[in-house]
Design an enzyme around this catalytic site. Structure first.
Site, mmCIF file in Angstrom:
data_model
loop_
_atom_site.group_PDB
_atom_site.id
_atom_site.type_symbol
_atom_site.label_atom_id
_atom_site.label_comp_id
_atom_site.label_asym_id
_atom_site.label_seq_id
_atom_site.Cartn_x
_atom_site.Cartn_y
_atom_site.Cartn_z
ATOM 1 N N LYS A 115 7.220 17.509 1.858
ATOM 2 C CA LYS A 115 6.280 16.652 1.130
ATOM 3 C C LYS A 115 6.462 15.240 1.674
ATOM 4 C CE LYS A 115 7.065 20.206 -1.886
ATOM 5 N NZ LYS A 115 8.159 21.179 -1.818
ATOM 6 N N ASP A 120 0.387 3.675 7.749
ATOM 7 C CA ASP A 120 0.392 2.532 8.675
ATOM 8 C C ASP A 120 1.729 2.317 9.377
ATOM 9 O OD1 ASP A 120 -2.249 2.004 8.025
ATOM 10 O OD2 ASP A 120 -1.752 0.458 6.535
ATOM 11 N N HIS A 292 12.346 21.071 -11.092
ATOM 12 C CA HIS A 292 11.928 21.230 -9.691
ATOM 13 C C HIS A 292 12.673 20.245 -8.791
ATOM 14 C CE1 HIS A 292 8.751 21.552 -6.423
ATOM 15 N NE2 HIS A 292 8.879 22.804 -6.798
ATOM 16 N N LYS A 294 15.257 18.130 -6.357
ATOM 17 C CA LYS A 294 16.011 18.395 -5.130
ATOM 18 C C LYS A 294 16.721 17.103 -4.729
ATOM 19 C CE LYS A 294 11.901 21.036 -4.210
ATOM 20 N NZ LYS A 294 12.057 21.760 -5.451
ATOM 21 N N ASP A 299 29.538 9.869 -5.218
ATOM 22 C CA ASP A 299 30.231 8.594 -5.405
ATOM 23 C C ASP A 299 29.214 7.481 -5.670
ATOM 24 O OD1 ASP A 299 32.675 9.850 -5.148
ATOM 25 O OD2 ASP A 299 32.846 9.484 -3.009
#
Length: 401
Positions: A115, A120, A292, A294, A299
Site C-alpha cells: 500500500k 511529486d 489489521h 502491521k 525500545d
C-alpha cells in the site's frame, strides 16, 4: 533498487482511514507532477469513488497518474469505473489478474500486497490501510484497526523511484545485496531525527529483507518490544527471537486479533500462545473491531509501519513494503498509541493450563501449525510464470506493462 537510510524526513503517524484518507486526498489534490499509487484492495464504494474523483481531476490538469491494483484483492471494479479513470488520463494497471473458476478467484498467491503512494517525489504514504470503507471507523462499526505513515523528504524520493521502476517507467537498478550494510539498524548508535529506511520484499532478490529488519531489532532489544499484527504466524527464527528477548528480561507484548475477519487465523495463532507465554511474552487481544495492524516498536528509537504481516503469505510470497523508522518522536507517538490500545481497548490473555481433549489433538495441532507455516513457501517453489501487469483499458502515453 538499492535502498539506504535517509535522514531529515518529516513523519506523521496516521491511524485508520479516518486520518489517512483525508491526508491522501488532499495530497492528490495538491499534486503538480505525478501521483503513483499501489494498493491491494480498492473497492468501488464511498472511499473508492472519492479517490477516483481526485485521481481523475489530477490527470485532467496534467499530472501523470498511475494506479496499480492487485488482481486478487481488487477483482470487482466495474468497467465503467475503470473507463472513467482511463478517459481522464489515469493509467490503470492490474497486477496478476486471474480468471475465476466457478465464480471463485483462483490467483491466490504472489499478491501485490503493498500500500504505497508517491506524490511529486516529495511526499509518500506507506502502511497497511486498503482503500475502502472497511477502514473508516465513522462509517463501519466493524472497520479494521490499522496504521499508515506519511513521510516528506528524501525517503519520498526513494519511494517514488521504486514505484517508477515497478511501473516499468524507468529501468530497474538491481542491487543484489540491496544495500545490506546500509540497511543495518545500528541500534547502538543514536537515532537522528527523521531517519528512515524503505524496505521491500519480493520473490527474487529481496525475499527476506523485511524479516531481517525485524530480526535485527528484536535480537538487540534492551527494554521493550511491542508488536501489533493482524496475522501473526511467524517462522521459527522470528518466534525464537521474540521468546529469547522475553527470557532475557525484555518487556515483550503482542497485540493480536481477538475479533478476526477470518476465524481460522485466530485458531492457528492460538496454538502459539502457550509457547510464547512460557517465555514471558504478554499477549493482548484487540476485540473492539478486526485488527489489521502491521506495526512494531522496539525500545525508544525503532519502529516499523507497513503492509507486511508476520505470517507465511507476507514473509514468503506477497510483494510487501515497510518503512523502518529511527526517529524518537515518531517512535514515542506509536508506542503511546499502542499503549492506549492495550490499556483501553484490549484484553490480556492470561496463561492457562492446557485443556484436556482427544488424544489426537496433541498430534494434529502441531501438524496443522507446521502445514500452515510451510504451505506458502512450498507454493512458492511451484513453477509459475512471472505475474503479469495489464491495463484493462489502453491509455495513450501509458508506461509499458
Amino acid at each position: 533498487m538499492d535502498h539506504a537510510w535517509t535522514t531529515g524526513n518529516r513523519l506523521r503517524l496516521l491511524e485508520n482511514g479516518d486520518e489517512y484518507f483525508p491526508r491522501l486526498i488532499a495530497a492528490i489534490d495538491a499534486a503538480r507532477r505525478s501521483v503513483l499509487l499501489e494498493t491491494f484492495i480498492l473497492f468501488e464504494d464511498e472511499v473508492g469513488r472519492q479517490l477516483a474523483d481526485a485521481l481523475a481531476a489530477a490527470a485532467r490538469r496534467g499530472v501523470a497518474v498511475i494506479l496499480t491494483v492487485d488482481g486478487f484483492g481488487t477483482a470487482d471494479l466495474s468497467p465503467e469505473y475503470v473507463a472513467r479513470l482511463a478517459d481522464a488520463g489515469v493509467a490503470v494497471r492490474v497486477f496478476a489478474p486471474g480468471r475465476r473458476l466457478l465464480g471463485k478467484r483462483t490467483n491466490l498467491f504472489r499478491r501485490l500486497h503493498r500500500k504505497l503512494v508517491a506524490i511529486d517525489a516529495e511526499l509518500a504514504f506507506v502502511g497497511g490501510i486498503n482503500l475502502s470503507v472497511q477502514h473508516l471507523v465513522k462509517v463501519s462499526p466493524i472497520a479494521k484497526q490499522d496504521y499508515a505513515v506519511e513521510v516528506e523528504g528524501p525517503a519520498a524520493r526513494v519511494i517514488h523511484t521504486f514505484m517508477l521502476e515497478a511501473c516499468g517507467a524507468q529501468p530497474a537498478r538491481h542491487a543484489h545485496a540491496q544495500g545490506r550494510q546500509a540497511m543495518q539498524p545500528h541500534p547502538t548508535q543514536p537515532a537522528l531525527p527523521g531517519t528512515v529506511l524503505f524496505v521491500t520484499r519480493d520473490n527474487q532478490a529481496h525475499r527476506n529483507d523485511i524479516e531481517q529488519q525485524y530480526l535485527a531489532a528484536i535480537r538487540t532489544a534492551r527494554r521493550q518490544i511491542l508488536i501489533a499484527n493482524a496475522y501473526f504466524l511467524p517462522g521459527y527464527r522470528l518466534l525464537q527471537a521474540i521468546c529469547n528477548a522475553a527470557q532475557r528480561g525484555v518487556d515483550v507484548r503482542l497485540v493480536l486479533q481477538g475479533r478476526p475477519d477470518m476465524l481460522w487465523v485466530k485458531r492457528t495463532v492460538d496454538m502459539l500462545y502457550a509457547h510464547l507465554q512460557e517465555s514471558g511474552v504478554r499477549i493482548f487481544e484487540y476485540c473492539e473491531r478486526p485488527n489489521h495492524s502491521k506495526v512494531a516498536v522496539v525500545d525508544d528509537d525503532w519502529a516499523t509501519v507497513g503492509s507486511s504481516n508476520l505470517d507465511p503469505l507476507s514473509l514468503s510470497l506477497n510483494l510487501e513494503a515497510n518503512l523502518v523508522i529511527r526517529d524518537t518522536a515518531f517512535v514515542a507517538s506509536l508506542r503511546d498509541n499502542l499503549g492506549n490500545l492495550m490499556s483501553q481497548r484490549c484484553t490480556e490473555v492470561l496463561a492457562q493450563a492446557p485443556a484436556r481433549g482427544a488424544w489426537w489433538h496433541g498430534i494434529a495441532t502441531p501438524l496443522i501449525f507446521h502445514f500452515l507455516r510451510k504451505f506458502p513457501a512450498w507454493a512458492g517453489w511451484l513453477p509459475a510464470h512471472t505475474p503479469k501487469i495489464v491495463s484493462p483499458v489502453a491509455v495513450p502515453g501509458s508506461p509499458p506493462t
